[in-house]
Design a protein around this motif. Structure first.
Motif, PDB file in Angstrom:
ATOM      1  N   SER A  13      -1.816  20.147   6.606  1.00 10.32           N
ATOM      2  CA  SER A  13      -2.643  19.314   5.729  1.00 10.32           C
ATOM      3  C   SER A  13      -2.745  19.911   4.341  1.00 10.32           C
ATOM      4  CB  SER A  13      -4.036  19.119   6.336  1.00 10.32           C
ATOM      5  OG  SER A  13      -4.752  20.340   6.327  1.00 10.32           O
ATOM      6  N   LEU A  14      -2.746  21.230   4.225  1.00  8.81           N
ATOM      7  CA  LEU A  14      -2.778  21.860   2.906  1.00  8.81           C
ATOM      8  C   LEU A  14      -1.505  21.574   2.137  1.00  8.81           C
ATOM      9  CD1 LEU A  14      -4.384  25.327   3.756  1.00  8.81           C
ATOM     10  CD2 LEU A  14      -5.458  23.381   2.603  1.00  8.81           C
ATOM     11  N   GLY A  15      -0.389  21.529   2.808  1.00  8.11           N
ATOM     12  CA  GLY A  15       0.884  21.260   2.161  1.00  8.11           C
ATOM     13  C   GLY A  15       0.990  19.842   1.632  1.00  8.11           C
ATOM     14  N   PHE A  16       0.248  18.903   2.223  1.00  6.47           N
ATOM     15  CA  PHE A  16       0.347  17.508   1.818  1.00  6.47           C
ATOM     16  C   PHE A  16      -0.838  17.035   0.978  1.00  6.47           C
ATOM     17  CE2 PHE A  16       3.047  17.594   5.647  1.00  6.47           C
ATOM     18  CZ  PHE A  16       4.224  17.171   5.053  1.00  6.47           C
ATOM     19  N   SER A  17      -1.806  17.896   0.764  1.00  3.78           N
ATOM     20  CA  SER A  17      -2.970  17.469  -0.003  1.00  3.78           C
ATOM     21  C   SER A  17      -2.635  17.424  -1.492  1.00  3.78           C
ATOM     22  CB  SER A  17      -4.150  18.402   0.248  1.00  3.78           C
ATOM     23  OG  SER A  17      -3.867  19.687  -0.263  1.00  3.78           O
ATOM     24  N   GLN A  18      -3.359  16.563  -2.189  1.00 10.63           N
ATOM     25  CA  GLN A  18      -3.141  16.447  -3.617  1.00 10.63           C
ATOM     26  C   GLN A  18      -4.084  17.394  -4.354  1.00 10.63           C
ATOM     27  OE1 GLN A  18      -3.815  12.210  -4.274  1.00 10.63           O
ATOM     28  NE2 GLN A  18      -1.656  12.019  -4.768  1.00 10.63           N
ATOM     29  N   SER A  19      -3.621  17.906  -5.466  1.00  6.25           N
ATOM     30  CA  SER A  19      -4.477  18.737  -6.302  1.00  6.25           C
ATOM     31  C   SER A  19      -5.474  17.840  -7.027  1.00  6.25           C
ATOM     32  CB  SER A  19      -3.628  19.508  -7.318  1.00  6.25           C
ATOM     33  OG  SER A  19      -3.153  18.627  -8.323  1.00  6.25           O
ATOM     34  N   SER A  20      -6.517  18.448  -7.551  1.00  9.78           N
ATOM     35  CA  SER A  20      -7.500  17.664  -8.302  1.00  9.78           C
ATOM     36  C   SER A  20      -6.857  17.037  -9.534  1.00  9.78           C
ATOM     37  CB  SER A  20      -8.703  18.522  -8.683  1.00  9.78           C
ATOM     38  OG  SER A  20      -8.300  19.594  -9.508  1.00  9.78           O
ATOM     39  N   ASP A  21      -5.890  17.704 -10.137  1.00  5.40           N
ATOM     40  CA  ASP A  21      -5.187  17.122 -11.283  1.00  5.40           C
ATOM     41  C   ASP A  21      -4.369  15.907 -10.866  1.00  5.40           C
ATOM     42  OD1 ASP A  21      -6.005  18.553 -13.561  1.00  5.40           O
ATOM     43  OD2 ASP A  21      -4.650  20.208 -13.102  1.00  5.40           O
ATOM     44  N   GLU A  22      -3.714  15.973  -9.713  1.00  7.31           N
ATOM     45  CA  GLU A  22      -2.949  14.818  -9.242  1.00  7.31           C
ATOM     46  C   GLU A  22      -3.866  13.627  -8.996  1.00  7.31           C
ATOM     47  OE1 GLU A  22       0.876  16.695  -6.929  1.00  7.31           O
ATOM     48  OE2 GLU A  22      -1.086  16.877  -5.972  1.00  7.31           O
ATOM     49  N   VAL A  23      -5.029  13.879  -8.431  1.00  4.21           N
ATOM     50  CA  VAL A  23      -6.004  12.812  -8.198  1.00  4.21           C
ATOM     51  C   VAL A  23      -6.465  12.233  -9.538  1.00  4.21           C
ATOM     52  CG1 VAL A  23      -8.323  12.311  -7.316  1.00  4.21           C
ATOM     53  CG2 VAL A  23      -6.750  13.720  -5.967  1.00  4.21           C
ATOM     54  N   ALA A  24      -6.745  13.085 -10.518  1.00  4.92           N
ATOM     55  CA  ALA A  24      -7.193  12.633 -11.834  1.00  4.92           C
ATOM     56  C   ALA A  24      -6.097  11.848 -12.561  1.00  4.92           C
ATOM     57  CB  ALA A  24      -7.650  13.815 -12.673  1.00  4.92           C
ATOM     58  N   VAL A  25      -4.854  12.279 -12.418  1.00  6.36           N
ATOM     59  CA  VAL A  25      -3.727  11.569 -13.032  1.00  6.36           C
ATOM     60  C   VAL A  25      -3.592  10.181 -12.414  1.00  6.36           C
ATOM     61  CG1 VAL A  25      -1.202  11.534 -13.182  1.00  6.36           C
ATOM     62  CG2 VAL A  25      -2.454  13.607 -13.786  1.00  6.36           C
ATOM     63  N   LYS A  26      -3.644  10.104 -11.084  1.00  5.29           N
ATOM     64  CA  LYS A  26      -3.563   8.806 -10.398  1.00  5.29           C
ATOM     65  C   LYS A  26      -4.710   7.906 -10.837  1.00  5.29           C
ATOM     66  CE  LYS A  26      -3.122   6.623  -5.847  1.00  5.29           C
ATOM     67  NZ  LYS A  26      -4.160   5.611  -5.978  1.00  5.29           N
ATOM     68  N   PHE A  27      -5.904   8.474 -10.973  1.00  2.00           N
ATOM     69  CA  PHE A  27      -7.062   7.708 -11.435  1.00  2.00           C
ATOM     70  C   PHE A  27      -6.793   7.107 -12.813  1.00  2.00           C
ATOM     71  CE2 PHE A  27     -11.024   7.452 -13.853  1.00  2.00           C
ATOM     72  CZ  PHE A  27     -11.749   6.569 -13.069  1.00  2.00           C
ATOM     73  N   THR A  28      -6.181   7.867 -13.708  1.00  2.00           N
ATOM     74  CA  THR A  28      -5.866   7.371 -15.052  1.00  2.00           C
ATOM     75  C   THR A  28      -4.900   6.191 -14.979  1.00  2.00           C
ATOM     76  OG1 THR A  28      -6.247   9.546 -16.022  1.00  2.00           O
ATOM     77  CG2 THR A  28      -4.923   7.997 -17.330  1.00  2.00           C
ATOM     78  N   ILE A  29      -3.870   6.309 -14.144  1.00  2.00           N
ATOM     79  CA  ILE A  29      -2.906   5.208 -13.987  1.00  2.00           C
ATOM     80  C   ILE A  29      -3.602   3.991 -13.393  1.00  2.00           C
ATOM     81  CG2 ILE A  29      -0.763   4.461 -12.855  1.00  2.00           C
ATOM     82  CD1 ILE A  29      -0.396   6.585 -15.141  1.00  2.00           C
TER      83      ILE A  29
END
Length: 150
Positions: A13-29
């Protein structure tokens, strides 16, 4: 054996989790497209840098591929000018997000619909810059085609 299985699941699960930056980037899109569909130019502007570049890969009349630069303010005016009763949706099929420090890249294959009528498909490529702790779109390029779509 239970501990080995639990450890394996934790590591997986750690290998597939998104970083907080990835979540924030997706939120922007997602915020960009939410505003796009709502025809809200003020909200769209909040997701992009002041110097955003917008391009599309298209073909000329002879069928030769070319890159066309679009004026972002004209894009906003065109979106706002669509009559409210004309529903449109750019359906993002997936997100491929990569982040390195203050740079992010997002690839989003899509289908475009006017109401219930399929129009075209393609892919968007976004470049984002993290400025003052907020991700802003600095570059957008897309493809558009009617054939070979998912």
């Amino acid at each position: 054996m239970k501990y080995v299985a639990a450890l394996f699941l934790l590591i997986s699960s750690l290998g597939f989790s998104q970083s907080s930056d990835e979540v924030a980037v997706k939120f922007t899109i997602d915020r960009f497209f939410s505003a796009f569909h709502a025809q809200d130019s003020v909200e769209i502007k909040k997701t992009v840098s002041n110097h955003v570049i917008m391009q599309t890969i298209t073909a000329d009349k002879a069928g030769k591929s070319m890159v066309k630069t679009e004026d972002f303010s004209k894009f906003l005016k065109n979106i706002v000018a669509i009559p409210k009763e004309k529903k449109f949706e750019e359906k993002l099929l997936s997100y491929h997000i990569q982040v390195d420090g203050n740079l992010a890249s997002v690839w989003t294959p899509y289908q475009f619909w006017f109401g219930d009528i399929y129009s075209h498909c393609g892919a968007n490529s976004f470049q984002l810059f993290k400025e003052n702790n907020a991700w802003k779109i600095i570059y957008i390029i897309d493809t558009r085609r009617k054939e070979g779509c998912q």
